[in-house]
Design a protein around this motif. Sequence first.
Motif: not given
Length: 229
Positions: A183-196, A217-223
């Motif tokens: 799920h972290q990698r999923t979130l990272a892919a969406l963030v990198q792609a420009g999801a709102n 925590r890791e998702m918080v850090r990425m966001l």
Amino acid sequence: MRRYRTSLALAAACLLASPGWAQVPPSAAQISRYTGLHAAAQRGDLAQLQQLLGQKAELNSRDAQGRTPLHVATFARQPQAVRLLAGAGADLGLLENDRYDAVTIAAVADDEATLATLLALGASAQLTTSRYDGTALIAAAHLGHDGVVRQLIAASAPLDHVNNLHWTALIESIVLGDGGPRHQRTLAALVQAGANLQLSDRAGNTPLQLARARGYREMVRMLESAGAK
């Protein structure tokens, strides 16, 4: 705090009523009754498929659940059968009774090979599917199917589609995920792609607030690194 409890309760309620669980593959009893293209598609019997197609069998015929031979081949992880049916003119965008298309079926199954075949053949990653008015991308993000998510993003899946639960793919990767590596990698892919990063859920919670509320925590850090508020 109340709005966080509301979101948590909604997420819990939806775990058993979300895209991955709503999808119904053919049962053993149904498979045993299949004939013609449905039976050949289930088995991946290319010779039989070619013979039936030569006899002008109905490509888009449906079983009792509204599944076409293409849906059945996708459920059965038979990419070569998918390719043969598509080449003969099968409609790649038809929905079965639960409103799933072949792309979403492959996405939910984490079947990257069949998904890649469908997308290469021209199947759309942009359809609105399922009883949740979602997309294949939302379904894959909820399940943490990060490789599928990357394929769908590359195929121009709508990043910020909001389903009738008022969730985007990015939100579902958090509220229906476990906060773990996929799920972290999923979130990272969406963030990198420009999801709102600021689209909120029905209670007004942003993705960052939702990740904080769950202790991811890791998702918080990425966001936070991406500028989410």
